[in-house]
Write an enzyme that holds these catalytic residues in place. Structure first.
Site, PDB file in Angstrom:
ATOM      1  N   TRP A 146       0.832  -1.205   0.000  1.00 21.88           N
ATOM      2  CA  TRP A 146       0.000   0.000   0.000  1.00 21.88           C
ATOM      3  C   TRP A 146       0.865   1.254   0.000  1.00 21.88           C
ATOM      4  O   TRP A 146       0.535   2.250  -0.631  1.00 21.88           O
ATOM      5  CB  TRP A 146      -0.990  -0.020   1.172  1.00 21.88           C
ATOM      6  N   ASP A 170      -0.168   7.292   6.746  1.00 18.74           N
ATOM      7  CA  ASP A 170      -1.326   6.440   6.497  1.00 18.74           C
ATOM      8  C   ASP A 170      -1.398   5.480   7.676  1.00 18.74           C
ATOM      9  O   ASP A 170      -0.566   4.582   7.814  1.00 18.74           O
ATOM     10  CB  ASP A 170      -1.131   5.678   5.179  1.00 18.74           C
ATOM     11  N   LYS A 216     -10.697  -0.979   9.683  1.00 16.72           N
ATOM     12  CA  LYS A 216      -9.852  -1.886  10.448  1.00 16.72           C
ATOM     13  C   LYS A 216     -10.002  -1.617  11.946  1.00 16.72           C
ATOM     14  O   LYS A 216     -10.464  -2.467  12.680  1.00 16.72           O
ATOM     15  CB  LYS A 216      -8.411  -1.774   9.970  1.00 16.72           C
TER      16      LYS A 216
END
Lengths: 369, 369
Positions: free
Chosen positions: A102, A180, A204
Site C-alpha cells: 500500500w 497512512d 480496520k
C-alpha cells in the site's frame, strides 16, 4: 447465534456491544421515529453525531483545536491521490518511505499526480526485497531532501505484517510527517502532535468501510492548494466541517460508536495493553514453535495488528485454514499477493479469540509437526 | 415506536421493510456469525451482495452488459470532478445545462478541472433568473457544439423542484448525454440506453448516504482518460469491478436491498405509477388552493420528487413547519438557499404520507387563509 472469531484484515471485526447498540436503534434513532440511515445530514441529531465523532477523534489522539478532523469518501486509496494533489506544489518533493504494497501504491499515485502538478515524488527508503517487505527501515537511513514538502509513512503494513513502533517514538524529520494509519490508528498511544497529517480508512480499527478519517494540522492545511475542486480540497473540506456535501453518515455514526467503545475500555492506553498482550501471546507461540511455524518479519518490525506466518508447506497452510474455519476462526488466509497465514488482531478482537487461535496453533503443530 | 413521516430531501426515508431486514440480520449476516459491517470485501458472501446489486441496477435500468456499474465514494460532488477529469480531454468541450444549484456546481467544478486539462466547460443553457431556477429549458434552445465531448444534465433539481421529464423522452443530442440523476433515478421508466453516463448519490432514491452509483456505457468508457490515479479512474474502477480497493460495503448492501424492494413493488413502472399518483395529489392541492399556496415551478417542469411551494408569509411558513412537525411530518423546510417549503416524495415515501400532508395542507389553508 454463534459469533465467529473474525480475524479478517478489513473490513474487520467490530465490538459486539457496538453492533448490538446499532441494531437496537436501527429503526428508531434516539426516539426520533426514523433510522439514522434516513436522517438528514442537516439535522441537529445528525450534527451531534458528526461533531461528537470529530471531538472524540481529537480527544483520543490527544490533539487540540489546531487539528481539523475530516470525514471523506473513497477510502485511503483516494488519499493516496489527495495528499500529493493538495500538498505537492510545483517544484516540491514528496518523500515516500516504502514499507509495503500500500505504501508503494501511495508512492506510485503520487508520481502520477506529480506529472501534472510540477512536483515530484521520491522514494526516501524502501525495504522491498524480491517483492517482499519484512522490516521497517531505520529513520537514520532515509534519504530525505531538507526542503521536502512532506515525508509519507505507512505506520502499519497490513499485507506484510510490519509496523512502525510509533509508541516508541516518532521518527525525527525536518519535513512534515504524513502517515497512512489505516490499520493501526488508535491501537496504541503516541505523540500525534508530531504528525502534520494522519489519514485512515475506517474498516480496520475505526468502524465499517465507507469513511476515511483525515486529521490535518492547521499549518499543513495552510500550505494546501486552494484552487482544487471542493470534493478534493482539504481547505474547503475543513472549512465546511466535512458537510459541504452529504458525508457518509452511517459510517461516521458507527465510527463514533467505536470511538465511544474505546473510551469505555479505558482509552487508547488500555486498548494498547490488550493489544500488547495479544501480540506477546501469538508471537510468543510463533517463536516457541519455530520448528513448525516461520515468522518472516524482523522482530523489531513485527506488527501488533497483522501477524503473518508460514507453515512448512502450502498444503499444510490450506489444512490449517480449513481446520481453523471448522473451529469458528475465519479471515486468516494471507493476502493473495504473498500467501501464507495472516491473523489480524485489531482493537475489536478480544484476547480470548487470540488465546483460542494460539491454542489451535499449538494443537495443529503437534498433530502435523 | 411511532414512525415519523419523513419528507427530507436526502438522506431520505427508506422502505420500512428494508430497515427491518437490515436490523434483523445486523449481528448475523445470513448465518455467517458476523455482521455485514465486519465482512471482508474479498469474501464470497460479500461478492454476492456486490455483484447482485450491480446486476439489479442493470436490470432495473434496462441496460445490458455494454454498461458498467461502479460504486464509488465521495458523493455526487466527487463525480462533478471525475466526469470532466475522465472525459474532458485537451481541446474538448463539455456542455452544461444549468437548471439548479447542483447543476451550476457541476459546471463550476468542470471549469476548475478544465483549467489544467486543456479542455473547456461551457453553459449550453441556463434557466437561472434572479438567482432562482423555476423551469427546464427546451433542448431546442441548447447551445451545444457539434463536437462536444458530452452534454451534462441534472435530471432532477432537488432544491428548485424542477425535473426533466425523461419518461416523456430523452433530449436528442449529437453528443453523449451525461446525467446526474441523484434525486430521481429509478423513480420512473425511461430509455437509459440513450444515456452514456449516469451517476447518482444513493441517499435519495437508492439507499443511505455513502455510495455513489456510476453507470457508464462501454463506448464512453473507452474514451475516458487512462492515466488517472486508480481511485479517480473510471477505466480502472470498471476493470476492478469497484473492488480495486475496499468499497463502501454497507451502503452498497443497503442499496441492493432497496433495489430488491423496487422489484417487490413490481419494478420501476409500478413505482412510477405511485409517484405519479403522489404528484397528482399534492400538485392538485396546490393548484386548487392557489389563493393560499404558491407553486413557483413552471407546470411542465414540476418535479415528482421534490415539491416546492411558498405560503403567503415567512411567518406562516414557520408555523406550517411547526404544525406539520406536531403531526409527525418532518423534513419539509425548503433548502436554506431558497426558503419556503419542500416536500420530498421519493420512492420510499408511501402514498399515505402524501395523503396526510395534503390533508394537512387543506386544513392549514382553511385555518390561516
Amino acid at each position: 447465534m454463534t459469533r465467529v472469531m473474525n480475524f479478517a484484515a478489513g473490513p474487520a471485526a467490530l465490538p459486539q456491544s457496538v453492533l448490538e447498540a446499532a441494531r437496537d436503534e436501527l429503526l428508531d434513532f434516539q426516539g426520533t421515529g426514523k433510522s439514522i440511515l434516513e436522517t438528514s445530514h442537516r439535522s441537529p441529531e445528525y450534527d451531534a453525531v458528526h461533531e461528537g465523532a470529530q471531538q472524540l477523534v481529537k480527544k483520543l489522539l490527544g490533539v487540540g483545536d489546531d487539528y481539523h478532523v475530516l470525514f471523506m469518501g473513497g477510502g485511503a486509496s483516494a488519499q493516496f491521490v489527495l495528499v500529493p494533489l493538495n500538498l505537492l506544489g510545483d517544484g516540491e518533493r514528496g518523500e515516500y518511505v516504502v514499507t509495503g504494497s500500500w505504501a508503494k501504491k501511495a508512492y506510485k499515485e503520487a508520481v502520477t499526480v506529480a506529472k501534472t502538478s510540477g512536483g515530484s515524488a521520491h522514494v526516501a527508503a524502501t525495504t522491498e526485497q524480491d517483492g517482499r517487505f519484512t522490516r521497517i527501515p531505520e529513520p537514520q537511513s532515509w534519504d530525505v531532501a531538507e526542503d521536502a514538502a512532506y515525508v509519507h509513512i505507512t505506520s502499519n503494513n497490513t499485507i506484510s505484517g510490519t509496523q512502525f513502533a510509533l509508541y516508541k517514538g516518532i521518527p525525527e524529520c525536518a519535513a512534515p510527517l504524513v502517515a497512512d494509519m489505516s490499520s493501526d490508528i488508535l491501537s496504541y498511544e503516541f505523540d500525534a502532535k508530531k504528525l502534520s497529517l494522519i489519514y485512515a480508512g475506517a474498516q480496520k480499527n475505526l468502524g465499517p468501510a465507507g469513511v476515511t478519517l483525515v486529521v490535518i494540522r492547521q499549518d499543513m492545511l495552510d500550505r494546501a492548494r486552494a484552487d482544487l475542486p471542493t470534493a478534493f480540497n482539504y481547505q474547503l473540506q475543513a472549512k465546511g466541517k466535512s458537510l459541504a456535501n452529504t458525508p457518509p453518515c452511517y459510517a461516521i455514526y458507527m465510527l463514533g460508536k467505536v470511538l465511544g467503545w474505546i473510551e469505555e475500555q479505558g482509552g487508547v492506553g488500555a486498548v494498547q495493553k490488550v493489544n500488547e498482550a495479544k501480540g506477546a501471546l501469538i508471537y510468543g507461540a510463533l517463536d516457541e514453535l519455530s520448528d513448525f511455524y516461520r515468522a518472516p518479519v524482523a522482530k523489531d518490525s513485527r506488527s501488533l495488528m497483522n501477524v503473518v506466518f508460514r507453515l512448512p508447506s502450502e498444503a499444510l497452510e490450506k489444512r490449517f485454514i480449513a481446520d481453523a474455519t471448522e473451529r469458528g476462526m475465519i479471515g486468516i488466509k494471507g493476502h493473495r499477493s504473498v500467501g501464507g497465514i495472516r491473523v489480524s488482531t485489531y482493537n475489536a478482537v478480544p484476547l480470548a479469540w487470540v488465546e483460542a487461535v494460539v491454542s489451535f496453533m499449538r494443537e495443529f503443530a503437534k498433530a502435523n509437526g
